[in-house]
Design a protein around this motif. Structure first.
Motif, PDB file in Angstrom:
ATOM      1  N   SER B 292      82.956  45.054  64.878  1.00 33.36           N
ATOM      2  CA  SER B 292      81.972  46.107  65.120  1.00 33.36           C
ATOM      3  C   SER B 292      82.380  47.401  64.411  1.00 33.36           C
ATOM      4  CB  SER B 292      81.793  46.328  66.625  1.00 33.36           C
ATOM      5  OG  SER B 292      83.044  46.521  67.220  1.00 33.36           O
ATOM      6  N   LEU B 295      81.463  46.943  60.795  1.00 29.75           N
ATOM      7  CA  LEU B 295      80.014  46.999  60.584  1.00 29.75           C
ATOM      8  C   LEU B 295      79.512  48.432  60.692  1.00 29.75           C
ATOM      9  CD1 LEU B 295      78.981  43.855  62.639  1.00 29.75           C
ATOM     10  CD2 LEU B 295      78.646  44.165  60.200  1.00 29.75           C
ATOM     11  N   GLU B 476      75.266  36.532  58.756  1.00 26.75           N
ATOM     12  CA  GLU B 476      75.332  37.293  60.004  1.00 26.75           C
ATOM     13  C   GLU B 476      75.718  38.751  59.715  1.00 26.75           C
ATOM     14  OE1 GLU B 476      74.712  35.770  63.118  1.00 26.75           O
ATOM     15  OE2 GLU B 476      74.636  37.863  63.747  1.00 26.75           O
ATOM     16  N   GLN B 480      73.518  41.903  60.732  1.00 23.56           N
ATOM     17  CA  GLN B 480      74.036  42.968  61.605  1.00 23.56           C
ATOM     18  C   GLN B 480      73.894  44.336  60.943  1.00 23.56           C
ATOM     19  OE1 GLN B 480      75.049  42.768  64.710  1.00 23.56           O
ATOM     20  NE2 GLN B 480      74.768  40.554  64.825  1.00 23.56           N
ATOM     21  N   ASN B 483      70.365  45.290  61.202  1.00 27.01           N
ATOM     22  CA  ASN B 483      70.102  45.729  62.575  1.00 27.01           C
ATOM     23  C   ASN B 483      70.470  47.189  62.745  1.00 27.01           C
ATOM     24  OD1 ASN B 483      69.264  43.244  63.324  1.00 27.01           O
ATOM     25  ND2 ASN B 483      71.127  42.669  64.405  1.00 27.01           N
ATOM     26  N   ARG B 484      71.630  47.575  62.190  1.00 31.19           N
ATOM     27  CA  ARG B 484      72.100  48.948  62.377  1.00 31.19           C
ATOM     28  C   ARG B 484      71.277  49.936  61.563  1.00 31.19           C
ATOM     29  NH1 ARG B 484      75.998  45.909  64.138  1.00 31.19           N
ATOM     30  NH2 ARG B 484      77.655  46.728  65.434  1.00 31.19           N
ATOM     31  N   ARG B 491      69.619  37.991  65.230  1.00 32.43           N
ATOM     32  CA  ARG B 491      70.771  37.159  64.887  1.00 32.43           C
ATOM     33  C   ARG B 491      70.389  36.395  63.633  1.00 32.43           C
ATOM     34  NH1 ARG B 491      75.548  37.648  67.422  1.00 32.43           N
ATOM     35  NH2 ARG B 491      75.906  35.442  67.055  1.00 32.43           N
TER      36      ARG B 491
END
Lengths: 178, 539
Positions: B292, B295, B476, B480, B483-484, B491
């Motif tokens: 995390s 990312l 993935e 991710q 997504n951010r 997913r």
């Protein structure tokens, strides 16, 4: 949610018949008979049949399946060629072999041969599967250790000279008609 | 046009084209007739005599491989005479076979073992000593020969003569003294290890798989070779969380039953020490970080560059080793950032006119079909110029191909002046130490997806080695980051992305994963939609 108490009713103990009382008396009589026989048996020349372990050791029959060990030939090498059949036959997967190549005529030897004795259940299937008489069930039964790591036996610890396993190998040949 | 006729085998009527070998017709119908020398991709030799069957009207037993199918044939494979012949042939083959199965690499997948158990007699009657011949002979860079084990089926001889046309392996002497050996030249052709595949016994062995793990411990997964753009169909053998060998899988549209040696040995990078956790570079030296954290930093860095200099200051190097689905997601991510300069570095090497292709990456065509890159050099020079001119401030690099294409020094010099660099790499590479964030990449053996080969054939790969728990695949990571950046919560699912590709891109229209199956399917030509050949799996 609040804790609740539920009362469980247990059935009261019941004496179903007077035979159970008789059985207790019969059991006590067997115990007493053995006690008297062992206490005063020496008068009639009865021998001890217990062994003062560990000062004295019992010589087990060749049919005993103790810990599996690797047969060491006279030249000091293992007889195992790492064919993997014991690893495959093992129901608890306690054997782990990584083969490697040698210059000798047999070409192949186990570079790593580990037996996890916490998992071994002494079934003897490895011995039965072995095409080279290289792994046999020895008379070794004292395998307790102070740590779990000590139960992982490596190749160097597992090697036992062939002369000391002669009885078991002869027994196997008579059993499997080899 | 083939003339389909009916024949009767053991009371069962089967249909087969007239003139094909009877053995092949029976094998295609699922009748398991034992054979050694017959191979569907080689000429017929008839040397093992094991496939003898009784055909009504013929005076003697006939070998099924060298008998052509004719209309109305009445064939018996379970006849007592045929069974006796098989037993006799196997006894003769075992006369001089050393029976050193415990040290033979073929044990477990050996046809001599299988057929001896199924059809042979359990006891040898010979009291003569067995022949003593050469063992572990050094016949080539990658091959070993054990002459004692050879049953003289001559598959390898025919392979060297007909497929590679080099003719290294020969049978010397005649009759009982026959022996397999190399002639004037060593067995060093680029397909030499295929001889170990087609050898029905353990006479020819690869050095790479010599005295290694037993074949029965492996988990086999159907996949595609990542070595070059030909996309040979392979099986991956996995045990203890690593790959032990690759071997070819039959696909008549791509690689028949062969693969090249460099592809076969190309699995080692999966087992080598790999980058297993993300790295972040805060104080000049890369240090381990959680997923995390990495990312957050990557998303933050990309957004900062976009907000300061605009999306056109972000460049990306797309990897031709990632699956089509992952690259599709990468394309979405770059579109969301507004990145314009996309390029792909494809390493090149030697090629021949059989299987080996010059582009040493499995999915370069897939990236081009997605429309992510364009131009003769896939936009690479244009990207490099922009970076050197300082127009690009942030670069997202997938894979290690840059090092192979422009060299290590050039790569380090290229990345040095950039504001923000994110990389996805299999290994920790000193040239990538400059990167603010380095994600561990996922190899072809650790993910599901689709590769598109040089001829535009989409083929599936599958997970052979399970990645560690908590692992994020390349797709993935892209998801991710997306997504951010776009405040979504998705997913990565290769299946869902593939249906998105198939729905949106006319080249992939109608190619569902079920349609691809294990053998793949050619991409759609939107201008010329016609009946397409569907290759069925061989029995």
């Amino acid at each position: 949610m609040a804790v609740q108490v539920k009362k469980v009713l247990r059935p009261p103990p019941q004496i179903t018949s007077w035979r159970s009382g008789l059985a207790i008396i019969a059991g006590l009589w067997v115990t007493t008979r053995h006690l008297i026989a062992n206490l005063f048996g020496f008068i009639r020349g009865r021998q001890d049949f217990t062994v003062y372990y560990p000062e004295q050791r019992f010589l087990h029959a060749p049919a005993l399946r103790g810990m599996p060990v690797l047969v060491q030939m006279e030249n000091g090498r293992e007889r195992c060629v790492a064919c993997g059949l014991c690893e495959w036959a093992c129901p608890t997967s306690c054997i782990c072999i990584f083969p490697a190549e040698t210059d000798s005529e047999v070409e192949r030897y186990p570079e790593i041969f580990d037996i996890d004795m916490t998992r071994c259940m002494f079934c003897g299937l490895c011995e039965e599967a072995c095409p080279e008489e290289a792994i046999v069930m020895s008379r070794q039964i004292e395998i307790s250790t102070y740590s779990r790591g000590g139960s992982l036996w490596h190749k160097e610890d597992l090697l036992v000279p062939e002369s000391r396993l002669r009885t078991r190998i002869d027994f196997l040949r008579s059993q499997y008609g080899r | 046009m083939e003339n389909i006729v009916q024949i009767v085998v053991d009371g069962r009527t089967i249909a087969a084209p007239e003139g094909v070998p009877l053995l092949q017709a029976m094998l295609d119908a699922g009748i398991d007739v034992p054979h050694y020398c017959y191979h569907p991709k080689l000429s017929i030799d008839g040397s093992c005599r094991l496939c003898a069957v009784k055909i009504e009207g013929m005076p003697k037993l006939q070998i099924a491989c060298n008998t052509q199918v004719r209309a109305g044939m009445l064939v018996h494979t379970d006849d007592e005479e045929a069974a006796q012949t098989r037993r006799g042939v196997l006894e003769l083959l075992l006369l001089n076979h050393p029976l050193d199965c415990p040290i033979c690499d073929k044990a477990g997948e050996c046809w001599l073992q299988n057929y001896s158990v199924r059809f042979g007699s359990r006891r040898g009657r010979s009291v003569m000593p067995r022949r003593k011949l050469g063992k572990r002979l050094d016949i080539g860079e990658r091959m070993l020969l054990d002459q004692e084990r050879c049953i003289l089926c001559r598959r390898c001889v025919r392979f060297c003569r007909e497929i590679t046309k080099t003719g290294e392996l020969l049978i010397f002497n005649r009759g009982h003294r026959s022996v397999l050996d190399i002639g004037d030249s060593r067995l060093d052709n680029p397909y030499s290890m295929c001889t170990a595949d087609i050898c029905p016994v353990g006479a020819l062995e690869t050095r790479d798989f010599h005295h290694r793990l037993r074949v029965w411990f492996f988990t086999q997964t159907a996949s595609v070779c990542p070595g070059c753009s030909n996309g040979c169909n392979i099986m991956v053998d996995e045990c203890y969380g690593q790959i032990w060998r690759l071997f070819p899988r039959r696909n008549d549209a791509v690689n028949d039953t062969w693969m090249c040696d460099s592809g076969r040995l190309g699995y080692r990078f999966v087992n080598r020490p790999r980058l297993r956790h993300p790295l972040i570079n805060e104080s000049g030296a890369p240090s381990a970080a959680t997923w995390s954290e990495a990312l957050e930093r990557a998303a933050g860095g990309l957004i900062r560059v976009r907000d300061t200099w605009g999306g056109s200051a972000i460049g990306a190097l797309i990897s031709p080793h990632l699956t089509t689905e992952e690259n599709f997601r990468f394309g979405e991510l770059l579109r969301a950032l507004g990145a314009e300069k996309l390029a792909m570095a494809v390493p090149r090497g030697a090629a021949d006119n059989f299987l080996i292709k010059a582009e040493k990456a499995a999915n370069a065509r897939g990236v081009r079909e997605l429309g992510l890159v364009s131009g003769e050099d896939d936009g690479l020079n244009s990207l490099l110029q922009s970076v050197r001119a300082g127009r690009i401030k942030a670069l997202y690099v997938c894979g290690e191909d840059l090092l192979r294409v422009i060299g290590a020094e050039q790569t380090a010099a290229l990345l040095q002046p950039l504001e923000f660099v994110a990389v996805q790499t299999l290994r920790q590479i000193p040239e990538y130490a400059r990167a603010a964030v380095a994600f561990p990449a996922t190899s072809f053996a650790e993910k599901n997806g689709v590769f598109v080969n040089h001829a535009g054939r989409a083929q599936r790969i599958a997970v052979a080695v399970d990645p560690p728990p908590g692992w994020m695949s390349d797709g993935e990571i892209f998801t991710q980051l997306l997504n951010r950046i776009e405040s979504r919560a998705e997913r990565f699912s290769p299946e869902a992305v593939w249906s998105q590709i198939a729905a949106g891109n006319p080249r992939f229209a109608g190619l569902s994963l079920d349609r691809l199956g294990t053998l793949g399917a050619p991409l759609v030509d939107p201008e010329n939609i016609g009946p397409q050949t569907v290759h069925t799996a061989p029995s």
